[in-house]
Design a protein around this motif. Structure first.
Motif, PDB file in Angstrom:
ATOM      1  N   TYR A  84      14.322   5.529   6.228  1.00 29.57           N
ATOM      2  CA  TYR A  84      14.822   6.696   5.591  1.00 29.57           C
ATOM      3  C   TYR A  84      14.456   6.894   4.334  1.00 29.57           C
ATOM      4  O   TYR A  84      14.357   7.776   3.611  1.00 29.57           O
ATOM      5  N   GLN A  85      14.675   5.621   3.348  1.00 27.75           N
ATOM      6  CA  GLN A  85      14.798   5.884   1.795  1.00 27.75           C
ATOM      7  C   GLN A  85      13.490   6.401   1.381  1.00 27.75           C
ATOM      8  O   GLN A  85      13.575   7.227   0.429  1.00 27.75           O
ATOM      9  N   ARG A  86      12.396   6.117   2.165  1.00 23.95           N
ATOM     10  CA  ARG A  86      11.009   6.565   1.287  1.00 23.95           C
ATOM     11  C   ARG A  86      10.908   8.106   1.713  1.00 23.95           C
ATOM     12  O   ARG A  86      10.225   8.752   1.007  1.00 23.95           O
ATOM     13  N   VAL A  87      11.431   8.677   3.032  1.00 22.48           N
ATOM     14  CA  VAL A  87      11.443  10.000   3.191  1.00 22.48           C
ATOM     15  C   VAL A  87      12.094  10.634   2.019  1.00 22.48           C
ATOM     16  O   VAL A  87      11.715  11.621   1.497  1.00 22.48           O
TER      17      VAL A  87
ATOM     18  N   HIS B  78      -5.468  13.540  -2.025  1.00 21.73           N
ATOM     19  CA  HIS B  78      -4.027  13.171  -2.134  1.00 21.73           C
ATOM     20  C   HIS B  78      -3.704  12.209  -1.645  1.00 21.73           C
ATOM     21  O   HIS B  78      -3.640  11.711  -0.377  1.00 21.73           O
ATOM     22  N   PRO B  79      -3.222  11.202  -2.327  1.00 17.83           N
ATOM     23  CA  PRO B  79      -2.720   9.809  -1.703  1.00 17.83           C
ATOM     24  C   PRO B  79      -1.408   9.980  -1.020  1.00 17.83           C
ATOM     25  O   PRO B  79      -0.454  10.240  -1.373  1.00 17.83           O
ATOM     26  N   PRO B  80      -1.212   9.433   0.221  1.00 15.69           N
ATOM     27  CA  PRO B  80      -0.003   9.430   1.136  1.00 15.69           C
ATOM     28  C   PRO B  80       0.786   8.069   0.637  1.00 15.69           C
ATOM     29  O   PRO B  80       1.084   7.138   1.423  1.00 15.69           O
ATOM     30  N   THR B  81       1.222   8.157  -0.786  1.00  9.98           N
ATOM     31  CA  THR B  81       1.999   7.144  -1.278  1.00  9.98           C
ATOM     32  C   THR B  81       3.094   6.494  -0.440  1.00  9.98           C
ATOM     33  O   THR B  81       3.186   5.381  -0.093  1.00  9.98           O
ATOM     34  N   TRP B  82       3.969   7.577  -0.234  1.00  5.90           N
ATOM     35  CA  TRP B  82       5.430   7.182   0.217  1.00  5.90           C
ATOM     36  C   TRP B  82       5.376   6.727   1.564  1.00  5.90           C
ATOM     37  O   TRP B  82       6.016   5.716   2.114  1.00  5.90           O
ATOM     38  N   VAL B  83       4.054   7.101   2.343  1.00 10.06           N
ATOM     39  CA  VAL B  83       3.775   6.586   3.733  1.00 10.06           C
ATOM     40  C   VAL B  83       3.842   5.205   3.910  1.00 10.06           C
ATOM     41  O   VAL B  83       4.326   4.315   4.699  1.00 10.06           O
ATOM     42  N   TYR B  84       3.091   4.637   2.812  1.00  8.66           N
ATOM     43  CA  TYR B  84       2.720   3.126   2.896  1.00  8.66           C
ATOM     44  C   TYR B  84       3.618   2.249   2.063  1.00  8.66           C
ATOM     45  O   TYR B  84       4.041   1.230   2.570  1.00  8.66           O
ATOM     46  N   GLN B  85       4.302   2.954   0.902  1.00  8.00           N
ATOM     47  CA  GLN B  85       5.155   2.235   0.117  1.00  8.00           C
ATOM     48  C   GLN B  85       6.147   1.730   0.632  1.00  8.00           C
ATOM     49  O   GLN B  85       6.897   0.603   0.559  1.00  8.00           O
ATOM     50  N   ARG B  86       6.877   2.513   1.514  1.00  8.75           N
ATOM     51  CA  ARG B  86       7.978   2.331   2.270  1.00  8.75           C
ATOM     52  C   ARG B  86       7.914   1.116   3.216  1.00  8.75           C
ATOM     53  O   ARG B  86       8.770   0.217   3.195  1.00  8.75           O
ATOM     54  N   VAL B  87       6.742   0.936   3.941  1.00  5.38           N
ATOM     55  CA  VAL B  87       6.655  -0.056   4.678  1.00  5.38           C
ATOM     56  C   VAL B  87       6.498  -1.711   3.854  1.00  5.38           C
ATOM     57  O   VAL B  87       6.803  -2.550   4.194  1.00  5.38           O
ATOM     58  N   ALA B  88       5.533  -1.178   2.639  1.00  6.64           N
ATOM     59  CA  ALA B  88       5.348  -2.594   1.888  1.00  6.64           C
ATOM     60  C   ALA B  88       6.914  -2.926   1.332  1.00  6.64           C
ATOM     61  O   ALA B  88       7.088  -4.288   1.367  1.00  6.64           O
ATOM     62  N   ASP B  89       7.933  -2.183   0.959  1.00  6.63           N
ATOM     63  CA  ASP B  89       9.094  -2.482   0.693  1.00  6.63           C
ATOM     64  C   ASP B  89       9.826  -3.133   1.837  1.00  6.63           C
ATOM     65  O   ASP B  89      10.499  -4.338   1.497  1.00  6.63           O
ATOM     66  N   ALA B  90       9.697  -2.749   2.911  1.00  4.82           N
ATOM     67  CA  ALA B  90      10.403  -3.523   4.073  1.00  4.82           C
ATOM     68  C   ALA B  90       9.867  -4.891   4.120  1.00  4.82           C
ATOM     69  O   ALA B  90      10.524  -5.709   4.736  1.00  4.82           O
ATOM     70  N   LEU B  91       8.395  -4.913   4.213  1.00  2.00           N
ATOM     71  CA  LEU B  91       7.716  -5.997   4.425  1.00  2.00           C
ATOM     72  C   LEU B  91       8.227  -7.295   3.290  1.00  2.00           C
ATOM     73  O   LEU B  91       8.752  -8.427   3.471  1.00  2.00           O
ATOM     74  N   ALA B  92       8.260  -6.647   2.001  1.00  8.85           N
ATOM     75  CA  ALA B  92       8.869  -7.699   0.860  1.00  8.85           C
ATOM     76  C   ALA B  92      10.187  -7.915   1.154  1.00  8.85           C
ATOM     77  O   ALA B  92      10.683  -9.123   0.610  1.00  8.85           O
ATOM     78  N   ALA B 122      -8.282   7.249  -0.666  1.00  8.74           N
ATOM     79  CA  ALA B 122      -6.940   7.402  -0.924  1.00  8.74           C
ATOM     80  C   ALA B 122      -5.968   6.691  -0.285  1.00  8.74           C
ATOM     81  O   ALA B 122      -4.880   6.133  -0.662  1.00  8.74           O
ATOM     82  N   ILE B 123      -6.110   6.543   1.147  1.00 10.73           N
ATOM     83  CA  ILE B 123      -5.527   5.581   1.875  1.00 10.73           C
ATOM     84  C   ILE B 123      -5.218   4.131   1.635  1.00 10.73           C
ATOM     85  O   ILE B 123      -4.120   3.298   1.307  1.00 10.73           O
ATOM     86  N   ALA B 124      -6.525   3.718   1.164  1.00  9.94           N
ATOM     87  CA  ALA B 124      -6.693   2.283   0.650  1.00  9.94           C
ATOM     88  C   ALA B 124      -6.055   2.044  -0.837  1.00  9.94           C
ATOM     89  O   ALA B 124      -5.215   1.010  -0.694  1.00  9.94           O
ATOM     90  N   LEU B 125      -5.826   3.096  -1.597  1.00 11.52           N
ATOM     91  CA  LEU B 125      -4.952   3.239  -2.938  1.00 11.52           C
ATOM     92  C   LEU B 125      -3.576   2.949  -2.512  1.00 11.52           C
ATOM     93  O   LEU B 125      -2.687   2.181  -2.706  1.00 11.52           O
ATOM     94  N   ALA B 126      -3.177   3.731  -1.685  1.00  9.25           N
ATOM     95  CA  ALA B 126      -1.851   4.078  -1.251  1.00  9.25           C
ATOM     96  C   ALA B 126      -1.137   2.807  -0.250  1.00  9.25           C
ATOM     97  O   ALA B 126      -0.124   2.418  -0.581  1.00  9.25           O
ATOM     98  N   SER B 127      -2.077   2.099   0.354  1.00 10.33           N
ATOM     99  CA  SER B 127      -1.664   1.116   0.786  1.00 10.33           C
ATOM    100  C   SER B 127      -2.013  -0.391   0.364  1.00 10.33           C
ATOM    101  O   SER B 127      -1.974  -1.318   1.132  1.00 10.33           O
ATOM    102  N   ASN B 128      -2.339  -0.177  -0.841  1.00 13.90           N
ATOM    103  CA  ASN B 128      -2.592  -1.607  -1.686  1.00 13.90           C
ATOM    104  C   ASN B 128      -1.470  -2.461  -1.595  1.00 13.90           C
ATOM    105  O   ASN B 128      -1.742  -3.939  -1.231  1.00 13.90           O
ATOM    106  N   ALA B 129      -0.263  -2.090  -1.681  1.00 14.90           N
ATOM    107  CA  ALA B 129       0.729  -2.931  -1.898  1.00 14.90           C
ATOM    108  C   ALA B 129       0.948  -3.901  -0.540  1.00 14.90           C
ATOM    109  O   ALA B 129       1.457  -5.030  -0.521  1.00 14.90           O
ATOM    110  N   GLU B 130       0.748  -2.885   0.701  1.00 15.15           N
ATOM    111  CA  GLU B 130       0.950  -3.437   2.173  1.00 15.15           C
ATOM    112  C   GLU B 130      -0.015  -4.695   2.099  1.00 15.15           C
ATOM    113  O   GLU B 130      -0.060  -5.681   2.778  1.00 15.15           O
TER     114      GLU B 130
END
Lengths: 407, 407
Positions: A84-87, B78-92, B122-130
């Protein structure tokens, strides 16, 4: 008109009248898996409005049920924070939000109520930042129905599956004005009616509403500086949308300590997979002091015990007894419909957008509006219901008589 | 054994051998909508391993295509940043990751290659952290195949739809060892073979590999302090998993400036919805200086032009010419299979896990490993291929002869 054409019109209503997606604005959709064809229509409509990216977070009902069956019980309190947080972050950065609500009333049959409550509470905590943004109208958002097989079977238990689905879609298309010659224009006209009603109530600033018929006599104190909402809302980002499709209500926030008396709920409450039937509740100083029901009382009591605010009121909504929704004669078992078919109360969280800013006392920004992790709607309106507005000096103004507006 | 039983066994292999989900560890799955029955099996298996929460991020292929057709072209960057960033957060924060890869080879037919490249970038940049977390084995993760109708049709163009799906599942179950008496035990044994191979190469620390047959003569310089990977990986969180199901390869990282010569790719590359056939590439000082192909050259050239690292090598993987995958005799058009059917090279990003820490020169943590937003696999192995290991003093050790390991 064929089904796909009507579904496409409903998608247009959601995107243009509901969310009112702006050029350059991302759209985040939540929907059940079985709604994917509808989501695809929504995405097309949003792209045509200039959205750069539509993302759908699909819910898989089977995964929701399987967690109760296969996961370690202690894990049910585990908060799905990152989900939810990223949303919430994306919304804070400018995205719009659409909830495609497809009910699964039989999904959690046989699961213990206390387990369901624990999962609900964990989700409510995790989604708190998102709920705060939508409840306070910081961004443009909307909720719209989708007919699942499970829901159709509940509404039309005597019809075969496919027929039940068709019949419920017919009702949904009717109440969402999709069968009008120009659905978006029909919505604009309807929203003007709701605006006139909400402005009439807003200008009076009643101290309390008294709701009464043979079985109910309830006085709901309103907070000082309450705001009536109904029809369109201009969000803090400047975008005017319609938060619920369909909608027939005008509503505001009670004072959390201001409700006295008793109320009989005229329709079942569909809560956490259970039905609460013939619910009767007594209040003193805003707090539930007694409750009875023919069925589902344990679910209701477990939910309102989850925090102090869940025992108090956060919303009162007024709806005429005759409307497109009540004219269907159906019980939809879904708050999105049933709360728009009849006047209703909600236990739990107030909508902060119902509270006007108070420059004179910044220490009480909530002015007594209710706080809770939950928000549970229950319908008390019916053809016999009367509502009075009571002013600070005790003057009484009739608002509804025999279920219809007279103000 | 019926299909559901085999699917359930594959889910078990993914969860226990692939990801190796730990008690208390969240699991995040990505899968196409049509894989929901498989995801439900995965979730059950993960819950039985003690996971508190399995979340699936479902991909809707139609939404991916519709964006190209209906969105404003400028928005494709347009980079889908939040879509991937939240997954990277959870993995971290401790979650494990599973990618259910269901290819849709005909999804983007008719879409211009440059548009596809823009979205990929754009996806590769957004999913970089993951990607950084998985590539560096910071967490336990795995990728596993799912048979889509679209993919089955590509692999078996002459079979009717249902038969093609059945035939491809049969091949997938065979190469993922699901039809063994005890699939997880069969995987343990296979992983020991790969471990012996990777340790033999690891201990030699060759300066370069020379790959040659009638059409290829390519010398790939390896970085000082390279690490060979194959079979299981112990991630930085201490969990031992198998990143690809199936897997037959051992692989390491070239030096980004160390490749000289020419190579003929023996199988088509499936890139961004296009097939690149009969690709031939020349290298000088690590960089692509010329490329030819019978088909799809524009897609290949657009991709390797997207950044400097995309023109250089990030991986070399060695695979025997006879294996469960190559024994099927099928061309799978999927890197997960085809890169495990034959020795291969990858343009673009190196796996940082292939680089040993260098205590003597902390200023060059990458030691010349390649950097890019992309990672594109291409197969050059075949029955005629020979590979030599060349040591720093010029000594030559045969590694493969006629496609098979001799080390």
């Amino acid at each position: 008109m064929d089904f796909q054409a009507r579904l496409s019109r409903l998608a247009n209503v959601c995107v243009k009248v509901g969310v009112n997606v702006q050029p350059g604005q991302e759209l985040i959709v939540t929907a059940p898996l079985e709604a994917s064809a509808f989501v695809q229509q929504i995405a097309r409509s949003a792209y045509q409005c200039g959205s750069p990216l539509v993302t759908c977070l699909y819910d898989d009902p089977q995964l929701i049920r399987d967690r109760f069956e296969f996961a370690d019980e202690v894990s049910l309190d585990h908060p799905p924070t990152w989900v939810y947080q990223r949303v919430a972050d994306a919304l804070a950065q400018g995205a719009a939000r659409l909830y495609v609500a497809g009910p699964y009333p039989d999904l959690l049959t046989g699961i213990a109520a206390d387990k369901i409550v624990r999962v609900h509470r964990a989700i409510a905590l995790a989604s708190n930042a998102e709920s705060a943004l939508t409840a306070a109208s910081r961004i443009n958002w909307s909720a719209v129905p989708f007919v699942t097989r499970s829901w159709a079977k509940q509404v039309f238990p005597d019809l075969p599956g496919d027929e039940a689905v068709r019949a419920l879609w017919d009702a949904v298309f009717e109440v969402t004005r999709v069968d009008s010659a120009d659905p978006c224009a029909a919505w604009d006209e309807h929203n003007l009616t709701l605006k006139a009603r909400r402005e009439a109530l807003q200008s009076r600033q009643f101290a309390a509403l008294r709701c009464f018929d043979g079985r109910t006599d309830l006085t709901v104190g309103l907070i000082d500086g309450h705001r009536w909402i109904g029809g369109t809302v201009v969000a803090a980002n400047g975008v005017e949308g319609t938060c619920n499709i369909p909608t027939e209500e005008v509503f505001t926030s009670p004072h959390s300590a201001g409700t006295e008396g008793h109320v009989h709920f005229s329709r079942p409450l569909a809560l956490a997979g259970a039905l609460v039937e013939n619910l009767y509740v007594e209040f003193r100083e805003g707090r539930v002091t007694a409750a009875k029901a023919d069925r589902g009382l344990d679910t209701f009591e477990a939910l309102i015990a989850s925090d102090e605010g869940a025992r108090r009121l956060g919303e009162i909504g007024l709806v005429p007894n005759r409307s497109k929704i009540s004219d269907t004669g159906l019980l939809f078992y879904s708050a999105l419909f049933d709360e728009n078919a009849a006047s209703h109360l909600a236990f739990g969280q107030s909508y902060s957008a119902c509270v006007l800013p108070d420059a004179s006392d910044p220490s009480r920004p909530d002015r007594g509006a209710n706080q809770s992790a939950l928000h549970i709607d229950g319908m008390f309106g019916q053809a016999s219901m009367n509502v009075d507005g009571v002013s600070r000096d005790g003057h009484v103004t009739p608002i509804m008589r025999g279920g219809d507006f007279v103000i």
